[in-house]
Scaffold this active site. Structure first.
Site, PDB file in Angstrom:
ATOM      1  N   ASP A 106       0.870  -1.177   0.000  1.00  0.00           N
ATOM      2  CA  ASP A 106       0.000   0.000   0.000  1.00  0.00           C
ATOM      3  C   ASP A 106       0.911   1.232   0.000  1.00  0.00           C
ATOM      4  OD1 ASP A 106      -1.674   2.118   1.034  1.00  0.00           O
ATOM      5  OD2 ASP A 106      -3.106   0.636   1.685  1.00  0.00           O
ATOM      6  N   THR A 110       5.674  -1.092   5.028  1.00  0.00           N
ATOM      7  CA  THR A 110       5.883  -2.432   5.577  1.00  0.00           C
ATOM      8  C   THR A 110       6.961  -3.174   4.798  1.00  0.00           C
ATOM      9  OG1 THR A 110       3.568  -2.499   6.256  1.00  0.00           O
ATOM     10  CG2 THR A 110       4.726  -4.614   6.150  1.00  0.00           C
ATOM     11  N   ASP A 162      -7.581  -9.425   5.445  1.00  0.00           N
ATOM     12  CA  ASP A 162      -8.667  -9.400   6.417  1.00  0.00           C
ATOM     13  C   ASP A 162      -9.223  -8.002   6.673  1.00  0.00           C
ATOM     14  OD1 ASP A 162      -6.308  -8.426   7.796  1.00  0.00           O
ATOM     15  OD2 ASP A 162      -7.482  -8.601   9.632  1.00  0.00           O
TER      16      ASP A 162
END
Ligand code: 5GP
Length: 177
Positions: A106, A110, A162
């Site tokens: 995104d 990360t 999720d």
């Protein structure tokens, strides 16, 4: 359109299991050719990448290893606040060809943290394969070698991804509507 409701939010079918399978096959074929003789080690970033990892690895037919890691958040003592530490890697990756498997890139923060921490262990090469990329959200300049799907900036669930822990089990990918 096929829809699912997760945590009171409605999602519409976005990428079917069949499309995912076809795209993963393309990535696996490239990896099989590129790393035929180099015994790479796949490093899968949990939790989101578990399904991508499983399906990709079933299509990889060269000698390879697989390890799973997690980014553990904790409040650091530095002024920058939260620090993320890579945990779970037991293998020595010195001079190894590493292939990182991510669910989604995104902002890229990360994956940048994962790359930075793996680089300190002196691998021969680092290759990145991600199931999804949101190119409009990238804040870091990162070279991503294999991207199954580039998608718009909308929240997605399913196929390992999720919402508050739910939806990872869906075999298709759904987009918030
Ligand atoms: P980044 O550090 O690249 O901004 O974000 C990566 C992480 O944010 C992913 O590993 C994932 O956990 C989460 N994320 C970003 N976008 C989405 C999305 O659309 N759906 C889900 N389920 N998680 C996302």
């Amino acid at each position: 359109m096929k829809q699912v409701t997760i945590q009171n939010k409605t999602f519409g079918l976005f990428i079917s299991a069949q499309e995912i399978d076809e795209s993963i096959k393309v990535i696996a074929d490239r990896i099989n050719k590129r790393f035929q003789d180099s015994h790479p080690i796949f490093i899968s970033v949990l939790n989101g990448a578990f399904m991508f990892t499983s399906d990709l690895l079933k299509k990889v037919d060269i000698p390879c290893e697989l390890s799973f890691v997690k980014l553990a958040s904790y409040e650091g003592t530095t002024s920058s606040g939260a620090v993320k530490e890579l945990v779970g890697l037991k293998e020595d990756i010195t001079n190894r060809h590493v292939i990182i498997l991510e669910d989604i890139v995104d902002t890229g923060l990360t994956i940048s943290a994962v790359i930075a921490q793996l680089k300190t262990k002196n691998p021969a090469t680092i290759t990145i394969a991600t199931l999804l990329l949101k190119p409009d959200c990238l804040k870091e300049k990162i070279h991503i070698d294999h991207i199954a799907f580039s998608i718009p900036d909308k929240f997605v669930v399913g196929y390992g991804l999720d919402l508050d822990g739910y939806g990872r089990n869906l075999s298709d990918i759904y987009q918030l509507i």
